[in-house]
Design an enzyme around this catalytic site. Structure first.
Site, PDB file in Angstrom:
ATOM      1  N   LYS A  35       0.843  -1.199   0.000  1.00 44.64           N
ATOM      2  CA  LYS A  35       0.000   0.000   0.000  1.00 44.64           C
ATOM      3  C   LYS A  35       0.881   1.254   0.000  1.00 44.64           C
ATOM      4  CE  LYS A  35      -0.196  -0.281   5.031  1.00 44.64           C
ATOM      5  NZ  LYS A  35      -0.967  -0.797   6.177  1.00 44.64           N
ATOM      6  N   TYR A 256      16.822  29.818   6.884  1.00 41.78           N
ATOM      7  CA  TYR A 256      15.659  30.593   7.336  1.00 41.78           C
ATOM      8  C   TYR A 256      15.634  30.736   8.850  1.00 41.78           C
ATOM      9  CZ  TYR A 256      13.435  30.358   2.736  1.00 41.78           C
ATOM     10  OH  TYR A 256      13.141  30.497   1.411  1.00 41.78           O
TER      11      TYR A 256
END
Ligand SMILES: *Cc1c(COP(=O)(O)O)cnc(C)c1O
Length: 359
Positions: A35, A256
């Site tokens: 999956k 950042y």
């Protein structure tokens, strides 16, 4: 054109892991769980690599199974969430999917079904996970309704799912297995209860069918045990490339928010790998990256397309040098711990932008 960030999928390791699972759960049949795009590894590639080794495949949802059939996968495919509508049931019949039946509404769908397909059904029992499945007291009646279908099931199996199998010796798992055994024994049908942690930690959970996901990909399901100790080999190697090297002075900030300040003069490598590739922004300064064969710490924030790594003292790194984000020499389990998550989430999150290659 070689892309800057690549996931190399080692199909031999995949087959070796399945062989290892077979030796641990000797004599049991294996539903390979692929999956979520085979936990980020590429479900079609994984299904093809295991076509001769797995007894069946499992996916969560109909559309995942359809993609496999469209790619020519002919092995049994089990839908772990079953189907939710008449249209889906028709599609499941057309594609010859096996179905989990976990809900009364799914019994009603099957009762109203007028097709000729004889489904293989996996009746799911809720033994304590409290997510999907019939409660123990409802199982006999549910099974009777399935046996009474106009077109009865080709095969009926019983399954459950363990909530805490990754905790060795967990009392909950003992209770779940006892509940499941009490229901399954008198019914005389094939059973399945073990995910990876159940396979490696709970021999009593093996039943007739085991359902490995994570361990197939060479990753440990236990928080304190390595894949190597379990005899598993990582299947995915995620590598990136150095796109810049710079020297910063003591007290310079990187990235950042100035989230990392150099405690001393430092050499920084900028790598083409960011959260748009699947690295989690929650990876903190200090998380390891393998550069030039050495562990070097990530510094500052993960940004969309880049990370910075402190390579002070690592010789020979230049633009174009490769870097390992996870793989055989840096287990994804270790990276996940730094991000305060589990390896499942990191693997499933590897993005489309990453180039996938088979080795
Ligand atoms: C995902 C899943 C598995 C596989 O679990 P792993 O921990 O990855 O081995 C097995 N059974 C069910 C029902 C699942 O949803």
């Amino acid at each position: 054109m070689t892309r800057l960030i690549r996931a190399v999928i080692d199909t031999q390791a995949l087959r070796a892991n399945l062989a290892r699972i077979r030796s641990v759960a000797a004599g049991r049949r294996v539903v390979a769980v692929i999956k979520a795009n085979a936990y980020g590894h590429g479900s079609v590639a994984v299904a093809r690599a295991l076509a001769d080794d797995a007894d069946a495949f499992a996916v969560a949802r109909l559309e995942e199974g359809v993609a496999l059939r469209d790619a020519g996968v002919t092995r049994p495919i089990l839908l772990l969430e079953g189907v939710l509508s008449r249209e889906q049931l028709g599609e499941a019949a057309a594609r010859n999917f096996e179905l989990v039946v976990h809900e009364a509404s799914q019994l009603a769908l099957l009762e109203a079904w007028r097709g000729t397909q004889r489904f293989t059904l996996w009746l799911k029992v809720n033994t304590g996970m409290n997510r999907l499945g019939f409660d123990p007291a409802e199982v006999v009646a549910a099974r009777a309704r399935l046996a009474a279908l106009t077109v009865p099931p080709a095969v009926l199996r019983l399954m459950t799912h363990l909530a805490r199998a990754d905790e060795r010796g967990s009392a909950t798992t003992h209770e779940q297995l006892a509940r499941f055994g009490a229901i399954a024994a008198p019914l005389g049908v094939e059973t399945s209860s073990a995910n990876s942690a159940g396979i490696f930690g709970w021999p009593a959970a093996h039943g007739d069918w085991v359902r490995p996901g994570l361990s197939l990909y060479g990753v440990s399901p236990f928080p304190h045990e390595t894949a190597a100790a379990l005899g598993l080999t990582p299947v995915m190697t995620l590598t990136s490339t150095v796109i810049a090297v710079r020297d910063v002075r003591a007290d310079d900030c990187v990235g950042y928010g100035g989230a990392w300040r150099a405690p001393r003069a430092a050499r920084i490598a900028i790598l083409a790998a960011g959260y748009a590739d699947g690295l989690l922004r929650s990876l903190p300064s200090g998380a390891p990256v393998l550069v030039g064969g050495q562990r070097a710490p990530l510094v500052g924030r993960v940004s969309m397309d880049m990370i910075a790594v402190d390579i002070t003292g690592v010789p020979g790194i230049e633009v174009g040098s490769p870097a390992l984000l996870w793989g055989r020499d840096l287990p994804v389990e270790e990276v996940a711990r730094f991000a305060n998550t589990i390896p499942y989430e990191l693997l499933c999150g590897v993005a489309q932008r990453v180039a996938f290659e088979l080795a």
